[in-house]
Design a protein around this motif. Structure first.
Motif, mmCIF file in Angstrom:
data_model
loop_
_atom_site.group_PDB
_atom_site.id
_atom_site.type_symbol
_atom_site.label_atom_id
_atom_site.label_comp_id
_atom_site.label_asym_id
_atom_site.label_seq_id
_atom_site.Cartn_x
_atom_site.Cartn_y
_atom_site.Cartn_z
ATOM 1 N N GLY A 405 0.793 -1.217 0.000
ATOM 2 C CA GLY A 405 0.000 0.000 0.000
ATOM 3 C C GLY A 405 0.825 1.267 0.000
ATOM 4 N N ARG A 406 2.115 1.141 0.310
ATOM 5 C CA ARG A 406 2.993 2.321 0.301
ATOM 6 C C ARG A 406 3.363 2.714 -1.129
ATOM 7 N NH1 ARG A 406 5.729 -0.958 4.300
ATOM 8 N NH2 ARG A 406 4.999 -0.396 6.385
ATOM 9 N N GLU A 407 3.088 1.797 -2.059
ATOM 10 C CA GLU A 407 3.397 2.104 -3.459
ATOM 11 C C GLU A 407 2.242 2.883 -4.103
ATOM 12 O OE1 GLU A 407 5.084 -0.887 -5.918
ATOM 13 O OE2 GLU A 407 5.629 -2.181 -4.225
ATOM 14 N N GLY A 408 2.410 3.193 -5.351
ATOM 15 C CA GLY A 408 1.353 3.896 -6.085
ATOM 16 C C GLY A 408 0.947 3.120 -7.316
ATOM 17 N N GLY A 409 0.290 3.809 -8.246
ATOM 18 C CA GLY A 409 -0.068 3.224 -9.530
ATOM 19 C C GLY A 409 -0.975 2.015 -9.439
ATOM 20 N N GLN A 410 -0.675 1.011 -10.285
ATOM 21 C CA GLN A 410 -1.518 -0.167 -10.412
ATOM 22 C C GLN A 410 -1.563 -1.004 -9.149
ATOM 23 O OE1 GLN A 410 -3.402 0.663 -13.276
ATOM 24 N NE2 GLN A 410 -3.424 -1.566 -13.370
ATOM 25 N N VAL A 411 -0.511 -0.907 -8.339
ATOM 26 C CA VAL A 411 -0.464 -1.697 -7.111
ATOM 27 C C VAL A 411 -1.579 -1.270 -6.169
ATOM 28 C CG1 VAL A 411 0.932 -2.315 -5.097
ATOM 29 C CG2 VAL A 411 2.020 -2.097 -7.343
ATOM 30 N N ALA A 424 -9.176 0.106 7.300
ATOM 31 C CA ALA A 424 -8.187 1.181 7.460
ATOM 32 C C ALA A 424 -7.500 1.486 6.132
ATOM 33 C CB ALA A 424 -7.156 0.781 8.523
ATOM 34 N N MET A 425 -7.117 0.433 5.423
ATOM 35 C CA MET A 425 -6.455 0.641 4.138
ATOM 36 C C MET A 425 -7.426 1.222 3.112
ATOM 37 S SD MET A 425 -4.016 -2.050 2.144
ATOM 38 C CE MET A 425 -3.076 -2.244 3.654
ATOM 39 N N LEU A 426 -8.701 0.792 3.153
ATOM 40 C CA LEU A 426 -9.710 1.340 2.235
ATOM 41 C C LEU A 426 -9.912 2.823 2.485
ATOM 42 C CD1 LEU A 426 -12.338 -1.557 2.241
ATOM 43 C CD2 LEU A 426 -10.970 -0.817 0.289
ATOM 44 N N ARG A 434 -6.193 9.024 -7.916
ATOM 45 C CA ARG A 434 -6.682 8.398 -9.150
ATOM 46 C C ARG A 434 -8.142 7.967 -8.999
ATOM 47 N NH1 ARG A 434 -3.333 4.272 -12.213
ATOM 48 N NH2 ARG A 434 -3.807 2.906 -10.454
ATOM 49 N N PRO A 435 -9.042 8.440 -9.911
ATOM 50 C CA PRO A 435 -10.464 8.072 -9.821
ATOM 51 C C PRO A 435 -10.698 6.557 -9.870
ATOM 52 C CG PRO A 435 -10.159 9.878 -11.368
ATOM 53 C CD PRO A 435 -8.799 9.406 -10.997
ATOM 54 N N ALA A 436 -9.861 5.824 -10.623
ATOM 55 C CA ALA A 436 -10.054 4.375 -10.745
ATOM 56 C C ALA A 436 -9.917 3.686 -9.398
ATOM 57 C CB ALA A 436 -9.056 3.787 -11.742
ATOM 58 N N VAL A 437 -8.973 4.176 -8.554
ATOM 59 C CA VAL A 437 -8.782 3.593 -7.222
ATOM 60 C C VAL A 437 -10.003 3.902 -6.349
ATOM 61 C CG1 VAL A 437 -7.344 3.603 -5.149
ATOM 62 C CG2 VAL A 437 -6.269 3.746 -7.412
ATOM 63 N N ARG A 438 -10.454 5.142 -6.355
ATOM 64 C CA ARG A 438 -11.622 5.521 -5.543
ATOM 65 C C ARG A 438 -12.874 4.761 -6.014
ATOM 66 N NH1 ARG A 438 -9.710 10.575 -7.022
ATOM 67 N NH2 ARG A 438 -11.716 11.252 -7.879
ATOM 68 N N LEU A 439 -12.957 4.539 -7.327
ATOM 69 C CA LEU A 439 -14.088 3.783 -7.878
ATOM 70 C C LEU A 439 -14.092 2.348 -7.331
ATOM 71 C CD1 LEU A 439 -16.303 4.388 -10.097
ATOM 72 C CD2 LEU A 439 -14.838 3.156 -11.669
ATOM 73 N N ALA A 440 -12.893 1.733 -7.264
ATOM 74 C CA ALA A 440 -12.792 0.372 -6.741
ATOM 75 C C ALA A 440 -13.143 0.332 -5.253
ATOM 76 C CB ALA A 440 -11.375 -0.161 -6.967
ATOM 77 N N VAL A 441 -12.768 1.358 -4.513
ATOM 78 C CA VAL A 441 -13.117 1.431 -3.084
ATOM 79 C C VAL A 441 -14.627 1.551 -2.927
ATOM 80 C CG1 VAL A 441 -12.892 2.784 -0.954
ATOM 81 C CG2 VAL A 441 -10.890 2.411 -2.424
ATOM 82 N N ALA A 442 -15.259 2.369 -3.754
ATOM 83 C CA ALA A 442 -16.720 2.550 -3.688
ATOM 84 C C ALA A 442 -17.466 1.259 -3.974
ATOM 85 C CB ALA A 442 -17.154 3.638 -4.659
ATOM 86 N N ALA A 443 -16.844 0.353 -4.752
ATOM 87 C CA ALA A 443 -17.489 -0.918 -5.090
ATOM 88 C C ALA A 443 -17.142 -2.022 -4.096
ATOM 89 C CB ALA A 443 -17.066 -1.342 -6.492
ATOM 90 N N HIS A 444 -16.189 -1.765 -3.195
ATOM 91 C CA HIS A 444 -15.700 -2.818 -2.293
ATOM 92 C C HIS A 444 -16.755 -3.178 -1.242
ATOM 93 C CE1 HIS A 444 -12.967 -5.122 0.230
ATOM 94 N NE2 HIS A 444 -12.046 -5.020 -0.731
ATOM 95 N N ALA A 446 -16.383 -4.288 1.702
ATOM 96 C CA ALA A 446 -15.994 -3.991 3.087
ATOM 97 C C ALA A 446 -15.892 -2.498 3.360
ATOM 98 C CB ALA A 446 -14.656 -4.666 3.393
ATOM 99 N N THR A 447 -16.185 -1.666 2.385
ATOM 100 C CA THR A 447 -16.100 -0.218 2.584
ATOM 101 C C THR A 447 -17.173 0.220 3.576
ATOM 102 O OG1 THR A 447 -15.255 0.082 0.349
ATOM 103 C CG2 THR A 447 -16.154 2.028 1.438
#
Length: 818
Positions: A405-411, A424-426, A434-444, A446-447
């Motif tokens: 999680g300390r990395e960026g980009g696709q990771v 906590a990580m979410l 990046r909107p794509a990351v926030r989009l994936a969180v919104a679909a998770h 466990a959010t």
């Protein structure tokens, strides 16, 4: 507005009169009549008045051009024309093409007009000029050099052109005249009316459009096409017979064989043959075919070409033992395909995790069966793509995820998609740039609601939309998002099953029909809202209501064979027609409820009730005895609630005119259709049913031998009825004629004109066609009236003349032998 009578030629109007047409003709013929009055008279309902206006030298020029289409002879006789041609040589260029062609079709055209018209670049105008037999050789030589093949051919075949051609050349010259298949989809329908003559089959095959569906009847005809794309279309058609597929498997074109190899009906023996084909496209298609035996699939998995091996692997039907062997393939793409389909091969996955190709390690890193120790090792891989794959693997330990999680980009995107990622990580990822990351969180799943609340206010509409679809979003936020400026967000709210009824009602008035469709499809939408959406508005919204899960569930429930009788009776009274229709098909429905549904205001509910399996016991015996019943019994049964009984009564040959009149206005189309088929139906009633709103009723009337010819001609032009009328020998000539009326020169029209049942009127329509092949077809036809043949004997085209003369001679010889 209709013409009003005039008191004087200068346009002063007078009172209306029933006999105004005669006075209108007088005014229309007067050269002193004002232009404004002539314009009004040009719209007069009386055709004779309009014809006289076309001949009046005072008629304004632009009005004359319009009237010339309807009255070309009157226009040509107008003194203004000869004067204008002398004074204004460019007048011909101002005439619309349709007007000019209409004029040029007339006999006795001034030579000056023909010369000027021949300079037109329009092929229709040039063909119209070539209709005239008295053209000079110099003009014909000019037109013979035209790029348009039909124009050039017509000029060379003109009676004044040099050289000679035998009548046997006609068919080959027609094929070279630029004959095109204008509409293959309609040609398929025409084929049912007019089979393709042998000498035209090759043209038909080669001009067929590969994008048009091919029927089983058409496939054998088109399989012989020289165009590979057409043969491919035949091989791809679901209805193509096995025998034809076997034949096409020998085709010289590899793409045709490949299509055969992919067909679900291709026999195993043919697939075995094609598995050894020299072309890789064919072998690929065999590998992709679900009907290919596994033994041949294994052989294809060892093919020399990578694309064939990949297709065999992706089929998903190779045994594990074969997949493990393929994991040693030298091509990384093949190894990746194998890894995606491996199951129960942890040791092999662990071994492949050290593969030198990063792409292979990435696919292995995402596999859920990889050993934990190797997952942790790949989390430290130098390639970001590999670490991103580890981040998505549900087996990855939380410690590794925190480190990644300390990395960026696709990771980070991979972590946001991992189902094991913690709250906590979410929360951290929800602030990612990046909107794509926030989009994936919104679909998770466990959010938390707190994080979803933040994402519901995101600047990106796509993120807000995804938050609105999450089943854990607080209900209050759903209400807020219902007023979002973006329709995609409001639509997501309308689709959410947790959206409250008040919000759904509010969204049912949304300006976007997509939002209203989502409300209509939501199982939580209140029934009053569904009723309102179903009663009006956009048709897609109304259709969406019929697919609402609650209504579909009610339909299934109403059809259930073990449904309690009380519940079934209640569903038979549902406000929803589709639910009542489903209840009407249930064989456990009571007689009383069944009789009530037979009177339902919705036609398909009545039809379902009449088709109920238990209904037959009520009318089967009656149907058997109808033939021997007295008139009094028939009158009583004509009021039966069962449409089958009323239909059988309507066909009875001894019904009174009053009873037939009653049945011809029955609410059920099937009963009216039966009445329309009764040979004893009075002509007045038959004419009414010939105009019925229901196509099956009109078809039944059209097939009644008592229908007047003028109405049969009219109904024959209705394309919805033509398939049902094709076997009607009275109607066929009129169908052919109507198709000729609706087409310009093309393959289909020529095919119709060559039909032996073409009507005399249809032949007369084509006798002055601009295209000489059509006039030749008329001149050759055995049903062409002799008066038309006498005209065609002096046609401008030598082949048309010869065909007409040969036809007349043959008829004369036949008469002399009688």
């Amino acid at each position: 507005m209709a013409f009003q009578p005039f008191t004087s030629p200068d346009g002063a109007s007078g009172g209306a009169s029933a006999g105004a047409a005669e006075r209108a003709r007088y005014v229309a013929a007067n050269p002193a009549t004002a232009a404004s009055v002539l314009r009004e008279l040009a719209r007069h309902p009386d055709r004779g008045v309009r014809r006289i206006v076309a001949a009046n030298p005072s008629t304004p020029e632009e009005l004359l051009f319009k009237l010339a289409i309807e009255f070309p002879r009157s226009f040509l006789n107008n003194p203004l024309l000869s004067q204008s041609l002398r004074e204004r040589p460019g007048l011909i260029d101002r005439l619309p093409v349709r007007t000019l062609v209409s004029l040029l079709k007339q006999p006795g055209i001034p030579a000056q007009l023909l010369v000027q018209a021949s300079a037109s670049p329009d092929p229709q105008v040039q063909l119209a000029v070539l209709l005239h037999p008295a053209l000079p050789a110099s003009l014909l030589a000019l037109l013979a050099r035209c790029r348009h093949s039909l124009v050039a051919g017509s000029a060379k075949l003109h009676v004044n052109a040099p050289g000679s051609l035998a009548i046997a050349d006609a068919r080959s010259l027609i094929l070279a005249s630029g004959l095109v298949l204008a509409n293959p989809r309609r040609a398929a329908a025409v084929l049912a009316l007019a089979p393709v003559p042998d000498w035209l089959i090759e043209t038909f095959r080669n001009q067929w459009s590969a994008s048009v569906p091919i029927s089983a009847a058409l496939a054998p005809l088109l399989a012989g096409s020289t165009v590979a794309a057409v043969r491919q279309a035949v091989a791809a058609a679901a209805s193509t017979e096995t025998a034809l597929l076997v034949e096409l498997a020998q085709d010289t074109d590899a793409q045709v064989r490949a299509v055969v190899a992919a067909h679900r009906r291709t026999p195993e023996t043919v697939l075995q043959q094609l598995a050894g084909d020299s072309d890789p496209l064919v072998r690929q298609a065999v590998a992709a075919n679900p009907a290919t035996p596994v033994v041949w699939l294994e052989r294809l998995a060892a093919d020399a070409l990578k694309a064939v091996r990949l297709t065999a692997i992706r089929s998903g039907r190779l045994p594990s033992s074969k997949l493990e062997l393929l994991a040693c393939d030298g091509d990384p793409a093949v190894i990746k395909a194998v890894v995606r389909r491996l199951s129960g091969a942890t040791l092999l996955l662990d071994r492949l995790s050290t593969h030198p190709e990063a792409g292979v390690r990435a696919v292995v890193a995402a596999h859920p069966e990889l050993s934990l120790s190797f997952v942790e090792r790949l989390a430290r891989d130098p390639e970001a793509a590999v670490r991103a794959a580890v981040a998505q693997n549900p087996k990855t330990p939380l410690g590794c995820l925190e480190q990644l999680g300390r990395e960026g980009g696709q990771v980070r995107l991979g972590i946001a998609r991992n189902p094991r990622t913690g709250e906590a990580m979410l929360a951290t990822l929800a602030s990612d740039s990046r909107p794509a990351v926030r989009l994936a969180v919104a679909a998770h799943p466990a959010t938390s609601q707190a994080i979803l609340s933040r994402l519901a206010a995101d600047a990106q509409a796509a993120v807000r939309r995804q938050a609105a679809t999450n089943p854990y979003l607080p209900a209050g936020l759903l209400g807020q998002l219902a007023s979002d400026p973006e329709a995609q967000v409001r639509r997501a709210v309308a689709s959410n099953l947790r959206t409250d009824s008040q919000t759904l009602q509010h969204l049912s008035y949304d300006a976007s029909f997509g939002v209203r469709c989502a409300v209509a499809l939501n199982a939580a939408t209140p029934e009053p809202v569904l009723v309102r959406l179903a009663s009006g508005g956009h048709r897609r919204v109304r259709r969406a209501v019929t697919r609402n899960p609650r209504l579909l569930a009610l339909e299934q429930e109403a059809a259930a064979s073990d449904l309690a009788l009380g519940r079934l009776e209640a569903l038979a009274l549902s406000p929803w027609p589709q639910v009542r229709r489903s209840a009407a098909t249930n064989r456990r429905l009571s007689t009383q409820a069944l009789l009530r549904l037979l009177q339902d205001p919705v036609g398909y509910v009545r039809t379902a009730a009449a088709a109920n399996p238990n209904a037959r016991q009520f009318y089967t015996g009656v149907l058997r005895s109808i033939a021997s019943m007295a008139i009094e019994q028939l009158q009583e049964l004509a009021l039966s609630p069962w449409p089958q009984v009323r239909s059988a009564i309507a066909l009875h040959p001894r019904l009174s005119a009053d009873l037939l009149a009653q049945l011809s206005t029955d609410p059920e189309p099937a009963v009216r259709a039966a009445a329309a088929a009764n040979p004893g139906l009075p002509t007045r009633l038959l004419e009414q049913l010939a105009a019925d709103r229901s196509a099956p009723v009109r078809l039944s009337a059209a097939n009644n031998p008592s229908l007047p010819e003028r109405l049969l001609r009219q109904l024959s032009s209705d394309r919805r009825l033509q398939a049902g009328l094709a076997a009607n020998q009275r109607a066929l000539p009129f169908i052919l004629e109507s198709e000729v009326r609706n087409r310009s020169y093309c393959f289909e029209r020529l095919m119709l004109l060559l039909h032996p049942r073409m009507s005399a009127q249809g032949l007369a329509l084509a006798s002055r066609s601009l295209a000489w092949p059509e006039r030749w077809a008329v001149a050759s036809h055995r049903r062409t009236p002799e008066a038309l043949l006498q005209q065609l004997v002096v046609d401008s085209n030598r082949l048309v003349r010869e065909a007409a003369w040969a036809n007349l001679t043959a008829r004369s010889a036949a008469r002399s032998h009688l």
